[in-house]
Design a protein around this motif. Sequence first.
Motif, PDB file in Angstrom:
ATOM      1  N   ILE A  19       1.155  -1.097   0.095  1.00 15.35           N
ATOM      2  CA  ILE A  19       0.007  -0.062  -0.031  1.00 15.35           C
ATOM      3  C   ILE A  19       0.944   1.190   0.053  1.00 15.35           C
ATOM      4  N   ALA A  20       1.863   1.357   0.807  1.00 13.93           N
ATOM      5  CA  ALA A  20       2.618   2.491   0.917  1.00 13.93           C
ATOM      6  C   ALA A  20       3.426   2.530  -0.297  1.00 13.93           C
ATOM      7  N   LEU A  21       4.026   1.673  -1.066  1.00 15.39           N
ATOM      8  CA  LEU A  21       4.883   1.534  -2.265  1.00 15.39           C
ATOM      9  C   LEU A  21       3.734   2.054  -3.445  1.00 15.39           C
ATOM     10  N   LEU A  22       2.526   1.443  -3.404  1.00 16.51           N
ATOM     11  CA  LEU A  22       1.662   2.053  -4.466  1.00 16.51           C
ATOM     12  C   LEU A  22       1.134   3.385  -4.339  1.00 16.51           C
ATOM     13  N   THR A  23       1.020   3.853  -3.219  1.00 19.13           N
ATOM     14  CA  THR A  23       0.732   5.293  -2.799  1.00 19.13           C
ATOM     15  C   THR A  23       1.845   5.934  -3.112  1.00 19.13           C
ATOM     16  N   PHE A  24       3.130   5.779  -2.828  1.00 12.80           N
ATOM     17  CA  PHE A  24       4.133   6.649  -2.930  1.00 12.80           C
ATOM     18  C   PHE A  24       4.305   6.925  -4.594  1.00 12.80           C
ATOM     19  N   THR A  25       4.342   5.731  -5.292  1.00 14.70           N
ATOM     20  CA  THR A  25       4.458   5.742  -6.725  1.00 14.70           C
ATOM     21  C   THR A  25       3.357   6.530  -7.600  1.00 14.70           C
ATOM     22  N   ALA A  26       2.081   6.451  -6.899  1.00 14.34           N
ATOM     23  CA  ALA A  26       0.986   7.182  -7.479  1.00 14.34           C
ATOM     24  C   ALA A  26       1.149   8.423  -7.256  1.00 14.34           C
ATOM     25  N   MET A  28       3.991  10.303  -6.835  1.00 13.58           N
ATOM     26  CA  MET A  28       5.270  10.648  -7.502  1.00 13.58           C
ATOM     27  C   MET A  28       4.869  10.634  -9.125  1.00 13.58           C
ATOM     28  N   ALA A  29       4.451   9.759  -9.534  1.00 13.18           N
ATOM     29  CA  ALA A  29       3.825   9.876 -11.038  1.00 13.18           C
ATOM     30  C   ALA A  29       2.975  10.890 -11.404  1.00 13.18           C
ATOM     31  N   ARG A  30       1.923  11.202 -10.295  1.00 18.60           N
ATOM     32  CA  ARG A  30       1.331  12.346 -10.529  1.00 18.60           C
ATOM     33  C   ARG A  30       1.999  13.866 -10.633  1.00 18.60           C
ATOM     34  N   TRP A  31       2.702  13.860  -9.527  1.00 20.09           N
ATOM     35  CA  TRP A  31       3.593  14.986  -9.228  1.00 20.09           C
ATOM     36  C   TRP A  31       4.512  15.321 -10.487  1.00 20.09           C
ATOM     37  N   LEU A  32       5.534  14.383 -10.771  1.00 16.90           N
ATOM     38  CA  LEU A  32       6.484  14.318 -11.751  1.00 16.90           C
ATOM     39  C   LEU A  32       5.830  14.393 -13.277  1.00 16.90           C
ATOM     40  N   PHE A  33       5.009  13.482 -13.381  1.00 17.91           N
ATOM     41  CA  PHE A  33       4.490  13.170 -14.944  1.00 17.91           C
ATOM     42  C   PHE A  33       3.327  13.632 -15.250  1.00 17.91           C
ATOM     43  N   ASN A  34       2.518  14.113 -14.170  1.00 19.22           N
ATOM     44  CA  ASN A  34       1.201  14.475 -14.520  1.00 19.22           C
ATOM     45  C   ASN A  34       0.374  13.162 -15.073  1.00 19.22           C
ATOM     46  N   PHE A  35       0.758  11.953 -14.442  1.00 18.44           N
ATOM     47  CA  PHE A  35       0.015  10.656 -14.830  1.00 18.44           C
ATOM     48  C   PHE A  35      -0.556  10.051 -13.601  1.00 18.44           C
ATOM     49  N   GLY A  36      -1.606   9.776 -13.645  1.00 16.87           N
ATOM     50  CA  GLY A  36      -2.395   8.830 -12.491  1.00 16.87           C
ATOM     51  C   GLY A  36      -2.163   7.327 -12.869  1.00 16.87           C
ATOM     52  N   ILE A  37      -2.006   6.533 -11.874  1.00 15.51           N
ATOM     53  CA  ILE A  37      -1.785   5.203 -11.904  1.00 15.51           C
ATOM     54  C   ILE A  37      -3.244   4.495 -11.804  1.00 15.51           C
ATOM     55  N   PRO A  38      -3.613   3.858 -12.996  1.00 15.63           N
ATOM     56  CA  PRO A  38      -4.883   3.568 -12.826  1.00 15.63           C
ATOM     57  C   PRO A  38      -5.492   2.566 -11.661  1.00 15.63           C
ATOM     58  N   ASP A  39      -6.521   2.786 -11.118  1.00 16.76           N
ATOM     59  CA  ASP A  39      -7.025   2.053  -9.829  1.00 16.76           C
ATOM     60  C   ASP A  39      -6.054   2.184  -8.705  1.00 16.76           C
ATOM     61  N   PHE A  41      -6.084   4.065  -6.448  1.00 13.49           N
ATOM     62  CA  PHE A  41      -6.917   4.452  -4.984  1.00 13.49           C
ATOM     63  C   PHE A  41      -7.687   3.275  -4.731  1.00 13.49           C
ATOM     64  N   ASP A  42      -8.356   2.553  -5.721  1.00 12.68           N
ATOM     65  CA  ASP A  42      -9.190   1.383  -5.386  1.00 12.68           C
ATOM     66  C   ASP A  42      -8.396  -0.011  -4.774  1.00 12.68           C
ATOM     67  N   ILE A  43      -7.253  -0.137  -5.411  1.00 15.75           N
ATOM     68  CA  ILE A  43      -6.217  -1.159  -4.964  1.00 15.75           C
ATOM     69  C   ILE A  43      -5.757  -0.848  -3.673  1.00 15.75           C
ATOM     70  N   SER A  44      -5.567   0.219  -3.413  1.00 13.83           N
ATOM     71  CA  SER A  44      -4.786   0.591  -2.204  1.00 13.83           C
ATOM     72  C   SER A  44      -5.973   0.269  -1.070  1.00 13.83           C
ATOM     73  N   ARG A  45      -7.061   0.755  -1.547  1.00  5.67           N
ATOM     74  CA  ARG A  45      -8.289   0.799  -0.333  1.00  5.67           C
ATOM     75  C   ARG A  45      -8.676  -0.353  -0.252  1.00  5.67           C
ATOM     76  N   LEU A  46      -8.426  -1.383  -1.117  1.00  9.57           N
ATOM     77  CA  LEU A  46      -8.801  -2.846  -1.098  1.00  9.57           C
ATOM     78  C   LEU A  46      -7.985  -3.539   0.178  1.00  9.57           C
ATOM     79  N   LEU A  47      -6.532  -3.234  -0.335  1.00  8.37           N
ATOM     80  CA  LEU A  47      -5.469  -3.772   0.279  1.00  8.37           C
ATOM     81  C   LEU A  47      -5.393  -3.240   1.781  1.00  8.37           C
ATOM     82  N   LEU A  48      -5.969  -2.105   1.969  1.00  2.81           N
ATOM     83  CA  LEU A  48      -5.941  -1.616   3.313  1.00  2.81           C
ATOM     84  C   LEU A  48      -6.489  -2.585   4.332  1.00  2.81           C
ATOM     85  N   GLY A  49      -7.977  -2.657   3.821  1.00  3.67           N
ATOM     86  CA  GLY A  49      -8.807  -3.530   4.793  1.00  3.67           C
ATOM     87  C   GLY A  49      -8.195  -4.959   4.826  1.00  3.67           C
TER      88      GLY A  49
END
Length: 155
Positions: A19-26, A28-39, A41-49
């Motif tokens: 979850i931490a790696l996915l959140t950090f990568t998402a 950084m990708a949005r900040w550096l490349f203005n690109f969102g990793i698909p899903d 949020f959903d994957i991190s939310r499901l993994l958190l539970g």
Amino acid sequence: MDRFIEKVELIAGLLLGGIALLTFTAVMARWLFNFGIPDAFDISRLLLGTAMFWGIASAGFRNRHIQVDGLWEMMPAWAKRAIDIFATSVTLGFFGLMSWMLHSKVMSVYASSEQTFDLRLPVWPFYALAALGVLLASILLLLRLIRLIGGGRGN
């Protein structure tokens, strides 16, 4: 038994690390490349539970969860043991019911073919992994209760 508990803890830690790696990568990708990793949020939310339920399994068995034990500390040994048995029994009952209800939820989500928004990943495996964590919590609480009734410390 300790190796099994360590494996449960390892899986909970890996899920949390994922979850931490996915959140950090998402981020950084949005900040550096203005690109969102698909899903992301959903994957991190499901993994958190899922990580939470696997962590609860270990914490319940080892009695390392958050607790207020001011009254417990003042009791004699026999009363402490009685309180521990009662509290573990109530918690086991709760997690047993929760495990049963989560099994029903997994079947419901599987039957509905629910998917994530972007990648269309099926959601039911995440629910099943979370339900397995709650089932493990129930089993480990039962083992703790058996140890407590047998006169041990429970962990």
